[in-house]
Design a protein around this motif. Structure first.
Motif, PDB file in Angstrom:
ATOM      1  N   LYS A  64      35.127  49.922  40.113  1.00  0.00           N
ATOM      2  CA  LYS A  64      36.370  49.031  40.512  1.00  0.00           C
ATOM      3  C   LYS A  64      35.679  47.596  40.577  1.00  0.00           C
ATOM      4  O   LYS A  64      36.316  46.615  40.333  1.00  0.00           O
ATOM      5  N   LEU A  65      34.704  47.440  41.487  1.00  0.00           N
ATOM      6  CA  LEU A  65      34.344  45.861  41.808  1.00  0.00           C
ATOM      7  C   LEU A  65      33.568  45.235  40.669  1.00  0.00           C
ATOM      8  O   LEU A  65      33.367  44.154  40.343  1.00  0.00           O
ATOM      9  N   SER A 103      29.504  50.695  41.123  1.00  0.00           N
ATOM     10  CA  SER A 103      30.967  50.451  41.515  1.00  0.00           C
ATOM     11  C   SER A 103      31.777  49.894  40.254  1.00  0.00           C
ATOM     12  O   SER A 103      31.903  48.991  39.742  1.00  0.00           O
ATOM     13  N   GLU A 125      35.968  50.018  47.903  1.00  0.00           N
ATOM     14  CA  GLU A 125      35.227  50.743  48.150  1.00  0.00           C
ATOM     15  C   GLU A 125      35.374  51.939  49.321  1.00  0.00           C
ATOM     16  O   GLU A 125      34.665  52.875  49.363  1.00  0.00           O
ATOM     17  N   LYS A 126      36.309  51.443  50.067  1.00  0.00           N
ATOM     18  CA  LYS A 126      36.746  52.531  51.310  1.00  0.00           C
ATOM     19  C   LYS A 126      35.315  52.426  52.142  1.00  0.00           C
ATOM     20  O   LYS A 126      35.165  53.649  52.530  1.00  0.00           O
ATOM     21  N   THR A 127      34.804  51.434  52.436  1.00  0.00           N
ATOM     22  CA  THR A 127      33.453  51.461  53.254  1.00  0.00           C
ATOM     23  C   THR A 127      33.592  50.147  54.122  1.00  0.00           C
ATOM     24  O   THR A 127      34.162  49.086  53.535  1.00  0.00           O
ATOM     25  N   PHE A 159      35.184  45.346  50.111  1.00  0.00           N
ATOM     26  CA  PHE A 159      34.529  46.542  50.517  1.00  0.00           C
ATOM     27  C   PHE A 159      35.639  47.838  51.337  1.00  0.00           C
ATOM     28  O   PHE A 159      35.579  48.994  50.800  1.00  0.00           O
ATOM     29  N   TYR A 195      23.803  51.105  49.873  1.00  0.00           N
ATOM     30  CA  TYR A 195      24.681  51.582  50.856  1.00  0.00           C
ATOM     31  C   TYR A 195      23.938  51.775  52.265  1.00  0.00           C
ATOM     32  O   TYR A 195      23.705  52.807  52.666  1.00  0.00           O
TER      33      TYR A 195
END
Length: 400
Positions: free
Chosen positions: A29-30, A27, A269-271, A265, A42
């Protein structure tokens, strides 16, 4: 008996083709937000949206024909229930699941949709477990424990094998702890494959059973946590004995930490993660100094969260970030007052979401009124700009 790498590798062979080998992805971004190099496993992409399928299927696959015919019983707040129900249906094994009162409806509904009989009994997991074991014994069936079972632990341990195959140079594995089955399996596999890797457990502050037992403390447990998947009052004897010598540390985190991680998230992360599924990220966000610059692997271990709860969490995060602000104004109860305030907010670019007008607050003058104005803002800086503009009108203001 004990748990070994060989048992976990055998479980991995059993599971091939029957569960999803979920991605373990970096990830960007994170990682930037937390100042780590962060890889996410995931497990919310499993068919039942949680890692529990691994241990459940491995246990069911080891049953004899006679045991399968007698059926299985289990107790679970949801994800173990769904894992048992789904794979029992696939294998033609009758399944009964006992779930505690207050289990999110989405988990009850999904468990039933996989063909299991659901019994709602008990105030928490421990009560449900006691009831499940009693009715299982009465029925002469097989009880499948969600964590205190070597076959279940072996199934969960396959996660560590997959993660280290995907990212061999991980420095740290962050593992949620409820009853301890996941961390027992993962620590056994990880330390056998890479002895110098750190394995760190994450517990909810309301249910610190592993940390308490490890430190010899009598810490209170109980309460309504958003991480109901790890809300276990007592860690399993087998799972604790297996995991404790291999675990480097246990971190205890608060409810707000879970909420921030769930929101991260979704927003980054769009999750979707349930409370327990967000534990690893919550720990990194709560204790960034412990992980800065390291290669960290965490498990998004489940995504079964009630949609109303998720909506509430996301709105609460907007409040924390001052992107949703309540301005409480003590003003005159006269025509045009609200129009004046609305004009100030509009000129500053705020969006009014709701207005509550209260004339019956006793510490407000009889000719006055208290107004709660809920406003959508851009960020904390913007929220304070609007507050300053409202104060400039001469009215008393409190920002919440």
């Amino acid at each position: 008996m004990s748990l070994s790498l060989e048992a976990i590798q055998a479980a991995a062979e059993r599971l091939k083709g029957h569960i999803v080998e979920t991605p373990c992805a970096f990830s960007q971004k994170l990682s930037a937000i937390t100042r780590t190099q962060l890889w996410i496993k995931y497990e919310n992409q499993q068919y039942t949206s949680a890692f529990k399928e691994r241990g459940a299927l491995n246990k069911l696959a080891t049953l004899s024909a006679d045991e399968r015919a007698r059926g299985v019983y289990a107790a679970s707040a949801g994800n173990h229930a769904q894992g048992i129900a789904y794979h029992a249906q696939r294998l033609g094994i009758p399944a009964t699941i006992v779930m505690p009162h207050g289990t999110p409806f989405v988990k009850v509904q999904k468990t039933q949709s996989y063909g299991a009989r659901v019994v709602i009994e008990g105030a928490n997991y421990d009560d449900s477990s006691a009831h499940a074991q009693k009715i299982c014994a009465d029925a002469g069936a097989v009880y499948v424990h969600p964590f205190n079972d070597y076959d279940v632990m072996a199934g969960q341990g396959t996660l560590a094998i997959e993660m280290l195959e995907a990212v061999p140079d991980l420095d740290v594995l962050l593992v949620p702890i409820g009853g301890g089955g996941l961390i027992a399996g993962m620590a056994t596999a990880a330390k056998a494959l890479k002895p110098w890797i750190k394995v760190i457990g994450i517990e909810a502050a309301m249910y610190p059973s592993f940390a308490a037992r490890r430190r010899g403390l009598n810490m209170p447990t109980g309460g309504s946590t958003i991480a109901e998947g790890i809300a276990v009052k007592a860690v399993g004897d087998l799972s604790f004995t297996t995991a404790n010598p291999l675990v480097d540390d246990v971190l205890v985190i608060d409810e707000a930490d879970f909420e921030r991680a769930i929101a991260a998230f979704v927003n980054v992360e769009k999750t979707v993660a349930e409370g327990a599924g967000a534990a690893g990220l919550a720990a990194v966000m709560r204790y960034p100094e412990k992980f800065e610059g390291q290669k960290v692997g965490l498990i998004l271990c489940g995504g079964n969260i009630d949609m109303r709860l998720l909506a509430s969490v996301l709105q609460r995060e907007l409040v924390r970030e001052k992107r949703l602000v309540t301005y409480r104004i003590l003003g005159d109860d006269r025509p045009g007052m609200l129009s004046l305030v609305a004009d100030v907010i509009s000129r500053k670019g705020g969006n009014i979401v709701d207005v509550a007008h209260n004339r019956l607050v006793l510490d407000v003058p009889a000719k006055g009124a208290e107004f709660d104005i809920l406003v959508e803002t851009q960020d904390a800086r913007h929220a304070h700009e609007i507050a300053d503009a409202l104060r400039a009108t001469g009215y008393a203001l409190r920002m919440e």
